[in-house]
Design a protein around this motif. Structure first.
Motif, short mmCIF file in Angstrom:
data_model
loop_
_atom_site.label_atom_id
_atom_site.label_comp_id
_atom_site.label_asym_id
_atom_site.label_seq_id
_atom_site.Cartn_x
_atom_site.Cartn_y
_atom_site.Cartn_z
N GLY A 1 -35.07 58.55 56.73
CA GLY A 1 -33.86 58.35 56.07
C GLY A 1 -33.06 59.27 55.48
O GLY A 1 -32.32 59.19 54.75
N ASN A 2 -33.60 60.40 55.58
CA ASN A 2 -32.99 61.76 55.31
C ASN A 2 -32.06 62.58 56.02
O ASN A 2 -32.40 62.88 57.03
CB ASN A 2 -34.17 62.81 54.78
CG ASN A 2 -33.94 63.97 54.25
OD1 ASN A 2 -32.86 64.42 54.01
ND2 ASN A 2 -34.85 64.79 53.73
N ASP A 3 -30.65 62.39 55.58
CA ASP A 3 -29.73 63.14 56.47
C ASP A 3 -29.73 64.62 56.33
O ASP A 3 -28.79 65.02 57.27
CB ASP A 3 -28.28 62.42 55.82
CG ASP A 3 -27.92 62.88 54.40
OD1 ASP A 3 -28.65 63.45 54.13
OD2 ASP A 3 -26.79 62.63 54.13
N SER A 4 -30.49 65.20 55.58
CA SER A 4 -30.55 66.40 55.74
C SER A 4 -31.84 67.20 56.45
O SER A 4 -31.76 68.48 56.56
CB SER A 4 -30.57 67.21 54.21
OG SER A 4 -31.80 67.02 53.55
N ALA A 5 -32.48 66.24 56.99
CA ALA A 5 -33.84 66.80 57.65
C ALA A 5 -33.57 66.92 59.07
O ALA A 5 -32.55 66.10 59.69
CB ALA A 5 -35.10 65.42 57.71
N TYR A 6 -34.15 67.85 59.82
CA TYR A 6 -33.71 68.16 60.97
C TYR A 6 -34.62 67.76 62.27
O TYR A 6 -35.69 66.95 61.81
CB TYR A 6 -33.89 69.84 61.22
CG TYR A 6 -32.58 70.50 60.74
CD1 TYR A 6 -31.61 70.95 61.66
CD2 TYR A 6 -32.82 70.98 59.46
CE1 TYR A 6 -30.42 71.52 60.95
CE2 TYR A 6 -31.59 71.43 58.82
CZ TYR A 6 -30.71 72.00 59.60
OH TYR A 6 -29.58 72.82 59.28
N PHE A 7 -33.87 67.18 63.49
CA PHE A 7 -34.37 66.61 64.32
C PHE A 7 -33.92 67.20 65.94
O PHE A 7 -32.95 67.98 65.64
CB PHE A 7 -34.54 65.06 64.40
CG PHE A 7 -33.10 64.60 64.29
CD1 PHE A 7 -32.22 64.53 65.12
CD2 PHE A 7 -32.55 64.24 62.98
CE1 PHE A 7 -30.90 64.07 65.24
CE2 PHE A 7 -31.31 63.89 62.83
CZ PHE A 7 -30.43 63.64 64.04
N LEU A 8 -34.68 67.07 66.88
CA LEU A 8 -33.93 67.40 68.36
C LEU A 8 -33.02 66.38 68.70
O LEU A 8 -33.52 65.13 68.80
CB LEU A 8 -34.99 67.81 69.16
CG LEU A 8 -35.77 69.31 68.73
CD1 LEU A 8 -36.84 69.42 69.84
CD2 LEU A 8 -34.81 70.25 68.35
N SER A 9 -32.00 66.61 69.30
CA SER A 9 -31.12 65.69 70.05
C SER A 9 -30.48 66.05 71.20
O SER A 9 -30.30 67.39 71.48
CB SER A 9 -29.85 65.25 69.16
OG SER A 9 -29.10 64.49 69.40
N LEU A 10 -30.19 65.26 72.17
CA LEU A 10 -29.74 65.64 73.45
C LEU A 10 -28.06 65.77 73.06
O LEU A 10 -27.54 65.23 72.51
CB LEU A 10 -29.77 64.62 74.39
CG LEU A 10 -31.22 64.62 75.34
CD1 LEU A 10 -31.38 63.43 76.19
CD2 LEU A 10 -31.58 65.86 75.91
#
Length: 138
Positions: free
Chosen positions: A48-57
């Motif tokens: 639920g962290n909106d500043s955390a990074y993830f990979l997306s297409l």
């Protein structure tokens, strides 16, 4: 992947794409982003962290598929285990996320896990245990 008895190594994409992955080729369609990037429906990570990074297409991706390949892992045995836990979100009904294993003696990639898009808009988690008597990539 880790040696038994040692702690798990975390790959969270906060500073880069982690040592597990080859340098990302942005042409492949994968982008590193967070919920404040203003792109697409995902606004937070699995915590639920909106500043955390993830990979997306990328939404601008024109091809039908994109690949993300790890660096080379050493063979597994009773002292060297490989268990990968990852969080994922598939937002398209027709989308499929697959995990494949390529051993160094083989040209083909063997599908070892997959999930397809559903109406549930939520993060899910999966854990895969890998056994290979030779070096491999995921």
């Amino acid at each position: 992947c880790f040696n038994s008895g040692s702690s798990c190594e975390k790959c969270d994409f906060e500073t880069d794409v982690c040592k597990y992955f080859n340098e990302l080729n942005l042409q492949s369609g994968w982008i590193r982003r967070n919920g404040r990037s203003g792109m697409g429906p995902l606004y937070s990570d699995h915590n639920g962290n909106d500043s955390a990074y993830f990979l997306s297409l990328s939404s601008e991706m024109k091809s039908s598929s994109a690949t993300l390949r790890t660096n080379v892992f050493l063979p597994t045995d009773k002292h060297r285990l490989c268990q990968i836990t990852f969080h994922y979100w598939i937002s398209q009904m027709s989308g499929t996320l697959m995990v494949g294993l390529q051993k160094h003696s083989e040209d083909t990639i063997t599908n070892i896990w997959q999930a397809s898009g559903e109406l549930q808009n939520q993060w899910k988690a999966s854990t895969i245990t890998i056994n290979s008597t030779e070096k491999y990539e995921v």
